[in-house]
Design a protein around this motif. Structure first.
Motif: not given
Length: 630
Positions: A57, A62, A64, A66, A68, A77-78, A81, A619-620, A624
């Motif tokens: 992403d 996120s 930022t 990232r 995954f 996660t998808w 978010l 999103f850190d 996650q």
């Protein structure tokens, strides 16, 4: 450094990524296969992914950069978010579907899609899917990418900035810039007294390629800014380099935002003066030069946690007079665009330096070799600059020219690089699409593909650089450009001619034993050999990273929060740069012109959103970990 060491795996090598090798027939219809995913994007399930899938992403979900890894991490996660960002309007662009073949054995189907997010603000986004078949012939998502594209239309178009029109001393600017609270003066070098205010939304430190690109993007979004630079003219960041300096990437990858900066009458490999002239013309064309304070340095700064503002002390020189003014300005954001490293030259520490009777300098201070004809020249370092300086010495007629090689070096044949570069950047593809092709893949995938190209090259041309190796050059064959750009931001050589001179003996190589001491007439090596030198040029890079400059300007706490700039983190993303740092409102940007052009768009959009009170939440790793258990 031991030049005989085996190649060590890097972070990128240790991340999970396997290239797909299942056969995809030539007559397959990628559109019909991709169409299956048209109704699934908004509701992806376990069954849609390969187990070793990767999702990257870029700021859309996120907040930022990232990456995954694995379906068991990606899916929760998808879902989380997408819910948080209120994603809607997923649309697969079937007309973009194609079979992406990388050599004889690696292939996948690739297709693009669009979607929108509603929070923290309405924004349009894009993405892509890389699809591969499993053993049963079912098509799965192997790699997915999502990218922030545009903020709401009322904020401006990140890809559009109208040129200014000059009429006498006035500059007429587009509507977005007209609403900018910074007064635009019709002179190329305004003083601080000519501005209406001393607070700006953003201050950019450095007016090289990164600073200019960021300035243009901010102006397109109506953000008030100034850009400060210690040089006397726009373009000097290139013009003041050594005389023979030229860019080692192609012309079509070197445009600045909003336009085709370099037309076909420019050389394929642009010189430093081509770049310097173009930077100045571009800055004038878009009214950006009027926001640049030249001959200005940042002396110190502070951060106020309560007001969320920076206070900067600027030293503004009066060219030719020897006088200067100390100016205080405040801003909500500071973009550090001064170059990734600290710009402090790195000199190897060899004994008895005071005994050497010749000339010693770092490549930062090198201009040309014209005054050294008939002398013995030695260059320490085998990256681009070291090779360029050695070639300069040969052309200047030095009695001997030797490169001291301390470790294996990755050498890229310029012709081979050019073939690859033209698949990314060409006249048929718009610049934004080209940048996405170049930068949107996970870095670990780009690394794998780079190694694949490189190994194929040496397999089909086994005698490549045979003469170079026979001359004693320690060639690193098992490497690629991605690692050097992501982990080192250099350290390789793009062969523009020096390799032939090494093979022909015009440039000698001293390798296999490190220098240990200066002598009155040269360098002494660990193996007991001596190398005669009248001139020693150290092309050995620079110390530290941009965090060290932040530490010098601000307090330790600010630098510690901001963190490192460049190098690779444990997800394969470049540290610190282009994305929110740990220090609010402080940004790093650097790299090649293509880096500056592409990633400046994301810095500008993030700054604009923050100024509107709608910052993109980051999103850190802790979140996650929670999401993976959902």
């Amino acid at each position: 450094m031991d030049s005989s060491r085996n190649y060590q795996k890097t972070v990128l090598d240790n991340l999970p990524c396997s290239l797909p090798t299942r056969d995809i027939p030539e007559d397959i219809d990628p559109c019909s296969i991709s169409q299956v995913f048209s109704t699934r994007l908004a509701h992806l399930s376990d069954n849609e992914f390969t187990q070793d899938a990767i999702w990257r992403d870029m700021f859309s979900l996120s907040g930022t950069l990232r990456s995954f890894y694995s379906a068991k991490v990606i899916l929760p996660t998808w879902r989380l978010l997408c819910q948080r960002r209120k994603t809607t309007a997923f649309k697969l662009r079937l007309e973009t579907a194609f079979v992406n073949r990388k050599g004889a054995d690696v292939a996948w189907i690739e297709v693009s899609f669009n979607f929108t997010i509603g929070l923290p603000l309405a924004a349009s986004c894009s993405g892509y899917l890389c699809l591969v078949p499993n053993r049963e012939g079912e098509w799965k998502i192997w790699v997915m990418g999502t990218i922030l594209d545009q903020l709401p239309a009322e904020y401006g178009d990140i890809d559009q900035l109208d040129p200014v029109e000059s009429s006498g001393s006035d500059l007429h600017i587009n509507d977005t810039a007209r609403n900018n609270p910074v007064k635009v003066i019709g002179k190329s070098r305004p003083t601080h007294q000519q501005t209406l205010q001393q607070h700006f939304d953003c201050i950019i430190v450095g007016a090289g390629q990164s600073g200019l690109c960021t300035a243009g993007r901010l102006q397109a979004l109506g953000v008030s800014y100034i850009c400060i630079d210690s040089n006397n003219e726009v373009g000097d960041s290139w013009r003041l380099r050594y005389d023979s300096s030229k860019i080692h990437t192609t012309r079509e990858s070197s445009h600045l935002p909003f336009e085709t900066t370099f037309t076909s009458d420019y050389p394929e490999w642009l010189t430093k003066d081509d770049l310097a002239d173009a930077f100045k013309i571009w800055g004038d064309r878009y009214g950006i030069t009027s926001h640049i304070w030249l001959s200005t340095t940042l002396e110190s700064g502070s951060w106020d946690e309560s007001t969320k503002r920076y206070t900067l002390k600027l030293r503004k020189r009066q060219p030719g007079s020897g006088q200067s003014d100390l100016v205080t300005v405040t801003s909500s954001h500071v973009v550090m665009a001064i170059g990734i490293n600290s710009q402090v030259p790195k000199f190897p520490d060899y004994a008895n330096k005071s005994e050497f009777q010749g000339t010693v300098m770092h490549s930062r201070d090198y201009k040309n070799s014209l005054n050294w004809k008939g002398k013995h020249g030695v260059v320490v370092g085998t990256a681009n600059t070291g090779h360029d300086i050695a070639e300069d010495m040969v052309k200047a007629g030095l009695a001997s020219v030797t490169i001291v090689q301390r470790s294996k070096t990755y050498v890229i044949p310029q012709t081979e690089y050019q073939k690859w570069a033209k698949t990314q950047y060409n006249l048929e593809t718009d610049m934004k699409s080209s940048d996405i092709k170049c930068f949107a893949y996970p870095n670990v995938l780009s690394r794998k593909l780079g190694l694949l190209r490189n190994r194929s090259l040496y397999a089909t041309r086994p005698n490549l650089y045979f003469e170079l190796k026979r001359a004693g050059f320690l060639l690193e064959q098992d490497d690629d450009l991605t690692r050097h750009l992501c982990e080192r931001l250099g350290g390789h050589y793009m062969d523009i001619g020096a390799s032939k001179k090494i093979a022909d003996g015009l440039i000698k190589i001293k390798a296999g034993s490190p220098p240990v001491s200066y002598t009155p007439t040269g360098l002494l090596f660990a193996d007991g050999t001596h190398l005669k030198a009248d001139v020693l040029v150290f092309a050995t890079g620079f110390l530290g990273n941009m965090r060290d400059i932040v530490r010098r300007i601000f307090v330790d706490e600010v630098a510690d929060r901001a963190g490192d700039c460049w190098g690779v983190d444990d997800e394969g993303e470049i540290k610190g740069v282009f994305k929110p740092t740990g220090q609010p409102g402080l940004w790093y940007i650097g790299g090649a012109i293509s880096h500056a052009r592409f990633f400046s768009r994301f810095i500008a959009m993030q700054i604009k959103a923050a100024l509107e009170g709608k910052s993109f939440p980051v999103f850190d790793a802790n979140e996650q970990e929670v999401s993976s258990r959902l």
